[in-house]
Design a protein around this motif. Structure first.
Motif, PDB file in Angstrom:
ATOM      1  N   UNK A  29       0.989  -1.060   0.101  1.00  0.00           N
ATOM      2  CA  UNK A  29       0.113   0.014   0.176  1.00  0.00           C
ATOM      3  C   UNK A  29       0.776   1.346   0.176  1.00  0.00           C
ATOM      4  N   UNK A  30       2.277   1.044   0.292  1.00  0.00           N
ATOM      5  CA  UNK A  30       3.175   2.308   0.250  1.00  0.00           C
ATOM      6  C   UNK A  30       4.498   1.750  -0.541  1.00  0.00           C
ATOM      7  N   UNK A  31       4.875   2.826  -1.281  1.00  0.00           N
ATOM      8  CA  UNK A  31       6.069   2.649  -2.020  1.00  0.00           C
ATOM      9  C   UNK A  31       6.795   3.770  -1.990  1.00  0.00           C
ATOM     10  N   UNK A  32       8.307   3.708  -1.960  1.00  0.00           N
ATOM     11  CA  UNK A  32       9.158   4.880  -1.986  1.00  0.00           C
ATOM     12  C   UNK A  32      10.060   4.794  -3.171  1.00  0.00           C
ATOM     13  N   UNK A  33       9.935   5.682  -3.998  1.00  0.00           N
ATOM     14  CA  UNK A  33      10.620   5.742  -5.447  1.00  0.00           C
ATOM     15  C   UNK A  33      11.860   6.699  -5.223  1.00  0.00           C
TER      16      UNK A  33
END
Length: 250
Positions: A29-33
């Protein structure tokens, strides 16, 4: 420990739809790019938990939250490549979604987005005692494009005494002047009145249950949040010391 939040919106046209709640899962539900390099590409998964195919659509939106906690989204499709942007997922199957950041590689502060995953309207068979059912599910996941070394820096930058017929306390303005978001996880606020050194009753401590609307909330990079802190009506509002702590900092 930071908490990550997902919002699930369900539009149901008939009570019989209850059996079909959570027609799919969206993970993570959360991703850091990263702004560039291999970490500028991330993958997500749509898992069909039902016994029939589902049609889905994926889009990206820029995200902002104002001082009163109201979230606004705007189209950010030009900043990302989403493959596939639409998919039919068979019963029990998993669809991988690849998302790539196409924006500038020169990002000085974390940028906040939503990944919006919708189940397109699906018409189920006629059921006894009711009409056909149209259901649409919508997941709002969190996406951050974060430069190296980004950090949150939360401060109380304004304290305004308020005393009228309905309210007695302080309007606090929290500001994250840092370059990354933070979750105000387990927030506590301590108010020390001038005589606190000799009288401990002049120290008030507010825990997360008393700070609903600000505790455990997401404070995006560069954003602010207002919160009214109510104090007993017999307390003077003159020159208190107000401090705070939370799991991500103080």
């Amino acid at each position: 420990m930071r908490r990550h939040h997902v919002i699930l919106v369900c539009a149901v046209a008939n009570l019989f739809a209850a059996a079909h709640v959570f027609a799919f899962r969206f993970e993570p539900i959360t991703q850091v790019f990263a702004p560039e390099g291999t970490d500028s590409v991330r993958t997500f998964r749509i898992v069909n938990t039902q016994n029939e195919p589902i049609a889905t659509r994926i889009a990206m939106a820029a995200r902002s939250i104002d001082e009163f906690g109201e979230e606004t989204m705007s189209d950010a499709s030009a900043l990302f490549r989403v493959l596939p942007a639409q998919a039919i997922v068979q019963p029990g199957a998993t669809q991988t979604v690849r998302v790539q950041w196409l924006g500038s590689s020169r990002v000085s502060s974390e940028l906040s987005f939503r990944i919006v995953v919708e189940q397109l309207p699906v018409r189920f068979e006629q059921r006894e005692g009711g009409g056909a059912i149209n259901i649409m599910f919508r997941y709002l996941g969190s996406v951050y494009v974060r430069p190296p070394g980004a950090r949150a820096n939360v401060e109380i930058v304004d304290v305004k005494p308020v005393s009228d017929a309905e309210n007695h306390g302080f309007e606090l303005l929290f500001r994250n002047s840092g370059t990354a978001h933070t979750i105000l996880d387990g927030l506590t606020v301590t108010v020390r009145f001038p005589s606190a050194q000799t009288d401990q009753s002049q120290v008030l401590v507010y825990g997360p249950d008393e700070l609903k609307g600000i505790a455990d909330e997401n404070l995006l990079a560069g954003s602010s949040r207002r919160h009214f802190l109510r104090v007993p009506s017999d307390r003077s509002l003159e020159t208190p010391e107000i401090t705070f702590e939370y799991a991500g900092g103080r």
